[in-house]
Design a protein around this motif. Sequence first.
Motif, PDB file in Angstrom:
ATOM      1  N   ALA A 162       0.828  -1.205   0.000  1.00 59.10           N
ATOM      2  CA  ALA A 162       0.000   0.000   0.000  1.00 59.10           C
ATOM      3  C   ALA A 162       0.864   1.256   0.000  1.00 59.10           C
ATOM      4  O   ALA A 162       0.556   2.240  -0.692  1.00 59.10           O
ATOM      5  N   ALA A 163       1.952   1.238   0.759  1.00 61.38           N
ATOM      6  CA  ALA A 163       2.861   2.387   0.781  1.00 61.38           C
ATOM      7  C   ALA A 163       3.491   2.611  -0.589  1.00 61.38           C
ATOM      8  O   ALA A 163       3.654   3.754  -1.040  1.00 61.38           O
ATOM      9  N   VAL A 164       3.829   1.521  -1.290  1.00 56.10           N
ATOM     10  CA  VAL A 164       4.413   1.639  -2.628  1.00 56.10           C
ATOM     11  C   VAL A 164       3.386   2.197  -3.607  1.00 56.10           C
ATOM     12  O   VAL A 164       3.696   3.067  -4.438  1.00 56.10           O
ATOM     13  N   LEU A 165       2.142   1.725  -3.515  1.00 59.35           N
ATOM     14  CA  LEU A 165       1.092   2.216  -4.408  1.00 59.35           C
ATOM     15  C   LEU A 165       0.784   3.694  -4.172  1.00 59.35           C
ATOM     16  O   LEU A 165       0.364   4.405  -5.093  1.00 59.35           O
ATOM     17  N   ARG A 170      10.469   1.499  -2.905  1.00 60.43           N
ATOM     18  CA  ARG A 170      10.575   0.259  -2.144  1.00 60.43           C
ATOM     19  C   ARG A 170      11.465   0.427  -0.916  1.00 60.43           C
ATOM     20  O   ARG A 170      11.083   0.015   0.179  1.00 60.43           O
ATOM     21  N   PRO A 171      12.667   1.055  -1.049  1.00 62.21           N
ATOM     22  CA  PRO A 171      13.468   1.302   0.169  1.00 62.21           C
ATOM     23  C   PRO A 171      12.763   2.221   1.155  1.00 62.21           C
ATOM     24  O   PRO A 171      12.845   2.032   2.368  1.00 62.21           O
ATOM     25  N   GLY A 172      12.060   3.236   0.625  1.00 62.45           N
ATOM     26  CA  GLY A 172      11.340   4.134   1.524  1.00 62.45           C
ATOM     27  C   GLY A 172      10.250   3.421   2.287  1.00 62.45           C
ATOM     28  O   GLY A 172      10.041   3.676   3.480  1.00 62.45           O
ATOM     29  N   ALA A 173       9.539   2.505   1.613  1.00 53.62           N
ATOM     30  CA  ALA A 173       8.491   1.742   2.292  1.00 53.62           C
ATOM     31  C   ALA A 173       9.087   0.850   3.374  1.00 53.62           C
ATOM     32  O   ALA A 173       8.492   0.666   4.441  1.00 53.62           O
ATOM     33  N   PHE A 174      10.274   0.315   3.098  1.00 52.97           N
ATOM     34  CA  PHE A 174      10.912  -0.537   4.102  1.00 52.97           C
ATOM     35  C   PHE A 174      11.275   0.257   5.346  1.00 52.97           C
ATOM     36  O   PHE A 174      10.976  -0.162   6.469  1.00 52.97           O
ATOM     37  N   PHE A 175      11.924   1.420   5.159  1.00 56.64           N
ATOM     38  CA  PHE A 175      12.397   2.191   6.311  1.00 56.64           C
ATOM     39  C   PHE A 175      11.267   2.938   7.022  1.00 56.64           C
ATOM     40  O   PHE A 175      11.359   3.178   8.222  1.00 56.64           O
ATOM     41  N   VAL A 177       7.793   2.048   6.842  1.00 59.75           N
ATOM     42  CA  VAL A 177       6.642   1.220   7.203  1.00 59.75           C
ATOM     43  C   VAL A 177       7.076  -0.097   7.850  1.00 59.75           C
ATOM     44  O   VAL A 177       6.635  -0.435   8.945  1.00 59.75           O
ATOM     45  N   VAL A 178       7.940  -0.842   7.160  1.00 62.46           N
ATOM     46  CA  VAL A 178       8.298  -2.176   7.641  1.00 62.46           C
ATOM     47  C   VAL A 178       9.151  -2.099   8.896  1.00 62.46           C
ATOM     48  O   VAL A 178       8.835  -2.714   9.924  1.00 62.46           O
ATOM     49  N   LEU A 179      10.256  -1.354   8.825  1.00 62.59           N
ATOM     50  CA  LEU A 179      11.204  -1.341   9.943  1.00 62.59           C
ATOM     51  C   LEU A 179      10.582  -0.852  11.248  1.00 62.59           C
ATOM     52  O   LEU A 179      10.814  -1.462  12.302  1.00 62.59           O
ATOM     53  N   PRO A 180       9.777   0.231  11.234  1.00 61.30           N
ATOM     54  CA  PRO A 180       9.143   0.636  12.504  1.00 61.30           C
ATOM     55  C   PRO A 180       8.211  -0.430  13.083  1.00 61.30           C
ATOM     56  O   PRO A 180       8.069  -0.523  14.307  1.00 61.30           O
ATOM     57  N   ASN A 181       7.612  -1.236  12.223  1.00 60.61           N
ATOM     58  CA  ASN A 181       6.677  -2.248  12.705  1.00 60.61           C
ATOM     59  C   ASN A 181       7.361  -3.514  13.204  1.00 60.61           C
ATOM     60  O   ASN A 181       6.713  -4.339  13.865  1.00 60.61           O
ATOM     61  N   ILE A 182       8.632  -3.698  12.868  1.00 54.82           N
ATOM     62  CA  ILE A 182       9.349  -4.882  13.349  1.00 54.82           C
ATOM     63  C   ILE A 182      10.451  -4.498  14.333  1.00 54.82           C
ATOM     64  O   ILE A 182      11.328  -5.315  14.632  1.00 54.82           O
ATOM     65  N   ARG A 183      10.412  -3.263  14.838  1.00 57.29           N
ATOM     66  CA  ARG A 183      11.486  -2.821  15.737  1.00 57.29           C
ATOM     67  C   ARG A 183      11.535  -3.676  16.998  1.00 57.29           C
ATOM     68  O   ARG A 183      12.619  -3.889  17.571  1.00 57.29           O
TER      69      ARG A 183
END
Length: 259
Positions: A162-165, A170-175, A177-183
């Motif tokens: 959803a962040a990519v859309l 892709r790197p921005g979505a990782f840093f 969206v993904v990284l904060p949620n798996i901290r």
Amino acid sequence: MTRRLLSPFVLFLVLVFLIGPFVIIVAASLSGGETLAFPPQGLSLRWVAKVFTIDSFRSSFAMSMMLAIGGTLFALILGVPAAYALSRYKLPFGETIRTIVSAPVIVPGIIVGLAILRYLVVPFAFSVTVALFFAHTALVLPYAVRVVSASLDNLRADIEEAAVLLGSSRPGAFFRVVLPNIRGGVLAAFILGFVTSFNQVPVSLFLSGPGVQTLPINMLGYMETTYDPSVAALSALLAFLSVGIVFLAERFLGFSRYV
């Protein structure tokens, strides 16, 4: 009636087996005698105080801290992208790769230490510190990959999509969206790796050298020449440190969800 009493009795025996050595070490560290003994010969804190006056303990503690923190951070730098690839992409031989990554945990530490000494230190003449750093990183890397993978598996992939859309790279979505949620998983991996690295003995035993030793190896050498309760006092302090770290991790991160 007998069956109802059997389970609590077995549980009591298990607790005695697990906690008994810790109680013995703590009691021995408070001994007022000149030699390591249990039951303690009187009660005193002088051996606990002496731990902080031994130069070799202080220097080896600093080395263990450097290896545990530095090796774990480097393992996370390598492990987080590896876990992301294994979790998000259908890689060929993905399960085989997971098994290979877990090899340092499956293989006995003595074999890992001997292999690193023979094929890394001797041919390339790496210093003891560099060899220990690579060895501790290799030992911690499987924990980083496994724990972070568990966090990624519990995170819905469509959130990132959803962040990519919405225009993110892709790197921005990782840093973002993904990284904060798996901290939580990343912090749990760091704590598990830190404790594992700090208490590592077999690999460090092969790679330690004159003037460069981790704290557990220094404690082994100290006991070869000195048999006073200071080693028990240091062991008790390290045990309290490890238990405290794991307790805080469970309290604030839910550590048991990741391991």
